[in-house]
Design a protein around this motif. Structure first.
Motif, PDB file in Angstrom:
ATOM      1  N   ALA A 106     -59.206 -57.208-109.177  1.00  0.00           N
ATOM      2  CA  ALA A 106     -60.657 -57.322-109.067  1.00  0.00           C
ATOM      3  C   ALA A 106     -61.093 -57.224-107.608  1.00  0.00           C
ATOM      4  O   ALA A 106     -62.050 -56.514-107.285  1.00  0.00           O
ATOM      5  CB  ALA A 106     -61.123 -58.641-109.678  1.00  0.00           C
ATOM      6  N   LEU A 163     -61.144 -53.835-106.169  1.00  0.00           N
ATOM      7  CA  LEU A 163     -62.256 -52.997-106.620  1.00  0.00           C
ATOM      8  C   LEU A 163     -63.542 -53.325-105.871  1.00  0.00           C
ATOM      9  O   LEU A 163     -64.603 -52.795-106.188  1.00  0.00           O
ATOM     10  CB  LEU A 163     -62.477 -53.184-108.119  1.00  0.00           C
ATOM     11  N   MET A 174     -64.889 -56.392-105.716  1.00  0.00           N
ATOM     12  CA  MET A 174     -65.615 -57.536-106.270  1.00  0.00           C
ATOM     13  C   MET A 174     -65.435 -58.744-105.355  1.00  0.00           C
ATOM     14  O   MET A 174     -64.370 -58.971-104.806  1.00  0.00           O
ATOM     15  CB  MET A 174     -65.111 -57.863-107.680  1.00  0.00           C
ATOM     16  N   THR A 201     -65.244 -62.168-109.119  1.00  0.00           N
ATOM     17  CA  THR A 201     -63.888 -62.147-109.662  1.00  0.00           C
ATOM     18  C   THR A 201     -63.662 -63.347-110.570  1.00  0.00           C
ATOM     19  O   THR A 201     -63.148 -63.227-111.679  1.00  0.00           O
ATOM     20  CB  THR A 201     -62.869 -62.171-108.509  1.00  0.00           C
ATOM     21  N   GLU A 259     -63.962 -51.577-101.487  1.00  0.00           N
ATOM     22  CA  GLU A 259     -64.220 -50.780-102.687  1.00  0.00           C
ATOM     23  C   GLU A 259     -63.983 -49.290-102.430  1.00  0.00           C
ATOM     24  O   GLU A 259     -63.858 -48.509-103.363  1.00  0.00           O
ATOM     25  CB  GLU A 259     -65.645 -51.037-103.202  1.00  0.00           C
ATOM     26  N   ALA A 310     -66.498 -53.005-112.417  1.00  0.00           N
ATOM     27  CA  ALA A 310     -66.797 -53.029-110.981  1.00  0.00           C
ATOM     28  C   ALA A 310     -67.990 -52.154-110.613  1.00  0.00           C
ATOM     29  O   ALA A 310     -68.872 -52.603-109.882  1.00  0.00           O
ATOM     30  CB  ALA A 310     -65.564 -52.645-110.182  1.00  0.00           C
ATOM     31  N   VAL A 358     -70.597 -54.431-108.919  1.00  0.00           N
ATOM     32  CA  VAL A 358     -70.568 -54.300-107.465  1.00  0.00           C
ATOM     33  C   VAL A 358     -71.598 -53.281-106.993  1.00  0.00           C
ATOM     34  O   VAL A 358     -72.330 -53.505-106.044  1.00  0.00           O
ATOM     35  CB  VAL A 358     -69.160 -53.900-106.981  1.00  0.00           C
TER      36      VAL A 358
END
Ligand SMILES: Nc1ncnc2c1ncn2[C@@H]1O[C@H](COP(=O)(O)OP(=O)(O)O)[C@@H](O)[C@H]1O
Ligand SMILES: [Mg+2]
Lengths: 491, 246
Positions: free
Chosen positions: A396, A399, A401, A406, B82, B106, B110
């Protein structure tokens, strides 16, 4: 039960004592007790309604309420002061603590103004001069004559009452057993665990009149006037309030109101109560008990869960002095709560916190149980979070987050699934353990069953009823929880 | 000369007294495929995890796209992270979500991409890794090769500039290694910048632009694959190659 309760009260008293010490002396210096009551427009009376005919529950116009000669006395005092009377029920042991912590303004509960009690509270003149009798099984009539006939036998009395102290002092070779409620004592008598029960004469008369298997004999205790008389108790130092109440009490004595009006009225309520003693007749009382038990349980699990999440996160906080402090605090809290009895916590919140904010019993109960269950739930959640593979967090985070996301979207859902059975157990445990709030007078199922027991003079039937009711509740709850557990196990 | 997308300067990492990375300085240029090989315990995973700051370096710098990650605040690190997709040996798919949800999570949380857009993009990526028919499956029902391809698609969903792979085929049954390597090879051909830790020497030979040989906390050798495999410079590398090529 008795010892635990007494110890709990002792602890709460000790904790509260330091707190009150300063406030009480300040109060004595400037006594505004009367002005305060008049300002608030109500007079709160504490009583333990399992002591007919002094005070007991009766169904009046379809509603269960506290009645009896003490309530009549309270009403008279309130009326003379020009304020409204509010009656608060709680166990006899808790009454004086409630008075000292300001939960109630006065206590009228067939209480004798003994010198020991006078040290902690102020009493009015006596409003009733009674005496003691001993209730026995009718089949034993002729065997027992008075207090001295019980050598080698056991007699019972209400814990914390004068009868209990005097029975211990004035008998020899007799075991004296204390129980919190008179209904339990009568049950003990009927199941031959006790051979006699010492109680106030009017109560003895009420029991004998309503239960054909019982009889009464004189006690022949050697008693001072203060031991057999009943007075109204007020907080220490509330001189103006005591003086005002004394005017009402003096009138009651002068006009003989207790014998002429109050006792006959109480007797009528007793009759209506015992006309129909089938458990079905009391379904409303039980329903109310279930309702409160469920309210307490659901609210406590809900708030306990939120608290548990916060605590478990605090316990896992990392980095910096602040995080260390947070972690330390949360750990200390969890350890402390798990290391003290829930009963003491309930009393502490109700009586202790009550010094700062005046919380109703139900709110106090929910707060205390939430605080308690939060500590346990925190440990489950911590275990659940630790059981989630670290790779999940890394994936997570990689990515993009945040830590918060998370936790919320990846870790917690998996943790919750893992600990769902433990959370379910906690819920079911709370259905049962919430009964502890009965000691501060919340009308949950145990409390209600005690009322039904003293109303109907039937000791066992209400216990059997609530046992079945508790089982139905826990069984249904566990079925529902299982259903959700299976739903979560989608693969 | 092109500007490097990743530049590591004097990077060191200790776990207590254990010096795992010792003063590493290397660069990755845009579009390059770097294969990191070396004996187990040599610090390869730790190195990779230092690149996207899953592990905090003890000292030194990691520059990504011209910014020094080690001095940035957490928020900035999150946004830069990311842009570096990562694929793990054990896939690390979220078991409580379907394949599609794994990929969408995500981008939606995000990047605040709408559900519809995220779903559309997820299906495209699943087609790219040949798994669109498994969109609604849960990870536990997938084979290792399928799971790893989903993990790659999940990382790609954030449109990263660099992809980091940590032994992506080591946990797979031999017959599934190929399908994952094919996906990676396609990615490389599309111009993705990649840093791949692997024991697949065939992949290193045919796909890598540079091979970094890592052991004892150092990059011992940085060479073209042809040179590295035919003519390794260090004794440490010669020793390693002789063991695995036996
Ligand atoms: N989180 C950690 N805590 C302590 N030691 C670690 C941690 N991660 C890795 N190590 C140690 O660092 C060294 C290098 O590990 P790693 O980077 O996983 O090597 P490789 O991926 O090349 O096998 C090993 O000795 C390992 O025990
Ligand atoms: Mg590794």
């Amino acid at each position: 039960m008795k010892n635990k309760l007494i110890m709990a009260i002792a602890l709460v008293m000790a904790l509260v004592a330091g707190w009150t010490a300063t406030t009480t002396t300040a109060q004595a210096a400037t006594d505004d007790s009367l002005a305060q009551v008049q300002k608030s427009g109500k007079l709160v009376m504490g009583t333990s309604p399992d002591y007919p005919p002094y005070e007991f529950q009766a169904t009046v116009h379809g509603k269960s309420q506290v009645v009896g000669m003490d309530v009549a006395v309270g009403k008279k005092i309130a009326k003379d002061l020009g304020v409204k009377l509010v009656v608060k029920s709680m166990s006899f042991d808790s009454l004086l603590v409630a008075l000292q912590t300001g939960k109630v303004d006065m206590v009228i509960s067939g209480m004798n103004p003994t010198p020991a009690r006078r040290k902690n509270v102020d009493f009015t003149h006596t409003y009733y001069q009674g005496g003691y009798s001993i209730v026995i099984n009718k089949s034993d009539k002729g065997i027992y004559k008075d207090k001295d006939s019980f050598v080698g036998k056991t007699i019972g009395a209400q814990t914390g009452s004068t009868m209990y102290t005097e029975s211990k002092k004035q008998t020899s070779g007799t075991t004296v057993k204390g129980m919190t409620s008179v209904s339990d004592l009568i049950l003990g008598l009927q199941s031959h665990k006790l051979q006699g029960v010492a109680m106030e004469k009017p109560s003895a008369q009420a029991y004998v009149a309503n239960n054909k298997e019982l009889a009464m004999i004189p006690s022949n205790f050697d008693l001072s006037a203060s031991d057999t008389s009943a007075s109204v108790a007020f907080a220490k130092g509330s001189t103006s309030l005591v003086a005002a109440a004394n005017k009402s009490v003096d009138q009651i004595r002068k006009q003989n109101l207790v014998n002429k009006t109050y006792l006959p009225a109480a007797g009528k309520y007793l009759k209506t109560n015992t006309v129909n003693t089938s458990m079905l007749h009391y379904w409303k009382a039980f329903l109310k008990g279930i309702e409160y038990t469920l309210i307490i349980t659901v609210c406590s699990v809900f708030f306990g869960f939120i608290l548990g999440v916060l605590l478990s996160l605090a316990r896992m906080a990392q980095g910096g002095v602040f995080a260390t402090a947070l972690r330390w605090l949360a750990t200390a809290y969890v350890e402390f709560i798990r290391g003290t009895p829930m009963m003491v916590q309930v009393m502490f919140v109700y009586f202790g916190l009550g010094l700062i904010v005046n919380l109703p019993a139900l709110t106090s109960g929910i707060i205390a149980i939430s605080l308690n269950s939060g500590a346990y739930i925190a440990e489950y959640i911590r275990g659940g979070i630790n059981s989630v593979d670290k790779g999940q967090t890394e994936a997570a985070r990689s990515l993009g987050m945040t830590k918060g996301y998370t936790l919320r979207y990846v870790v917690l859902p998996q943790a919750l699934k893992n600990i769902w059975p433990s959370l379910g157990n906690e819920f079911i445990t709370l259905i049962k353990d919430s009964s502890i709030v009965s000691i501060i007078g919340v009308s949950e199922l145990i409390f209600q069953s005690n009322i039904v027991r003293s109303d109907t003079y039937r000791g066992v039937a209400p216990i059997a009823v609530i046992m079945v009711l508790y089982f139905i509740m826990t069984f249904t709850a566990s079925r529902i929880l299982n259903h959700f557990e299976r739903k979560m196990q989608h693969d | 000369m092109t500007k490097p997308i990743i530049e590591v300067k004097d990077l060191a990492k200790n776990f207590g007294d254990n010096q795992v990375l010792k003063n590493i300085s290397e660069q990755v240029n845009p579009g390059q495929v770097i294969v990191v090989i070396g004996p187990s315990g040599g610090g390869k995973s730790t190195f990779l995890r230092c690149l996207n700051l899953l592990e905090t370096p003890t000292s030194g710098e990691v520059d990504f796209d011209g910014q020094n990650l080690t001095t940035l605040d957490t928020k900035k690190v999150n946004t830069l992270r990311e842009q570096m997709g990562m694929v793990f040996q054990n896939f690390n798919l979220f078991p409580n979500m379907t394949v599609l949800e794994n990929i969408k999570l995500a981008p939606m949380k995000v990047k605040n991409i709408s559900d519809a857009d995220a779903t559309k993009r997820a299906h495209e990526l699943l087609q790219q890794v040949n798994l669109d028919d498994h969109a609604d499956a849960f990870p536990t029902s997938l084979s290792g090769g399928q799971a790893q391809r989903v993990a790659i698609a999940r990382a790609l969903a954030m449109d990263p500039k660099v992809m980091l792979f940590d032994e992506p085929t080591s946990a797979l049954d031999p017959e599934m290694v190929g399908e994952v390597l094919n996906v990676m090879q396609d990615l490389a051909q599309q111009g993705m910048t990649m840093v791949v830790v692997t024991h697949e020497m065939g992949f290193a030979k045919s796909v890598a632009d540079r091979v970094w040989f890592m052991a004892d906390g150092y990059i011992q050798e940085n060479n073209t694959p042809e040179e590295f495999f035919s003519n390794p410079q260090t004794e440490r590398a010669q020793d390693f190659l002789s063991k695995i090529l036996m």
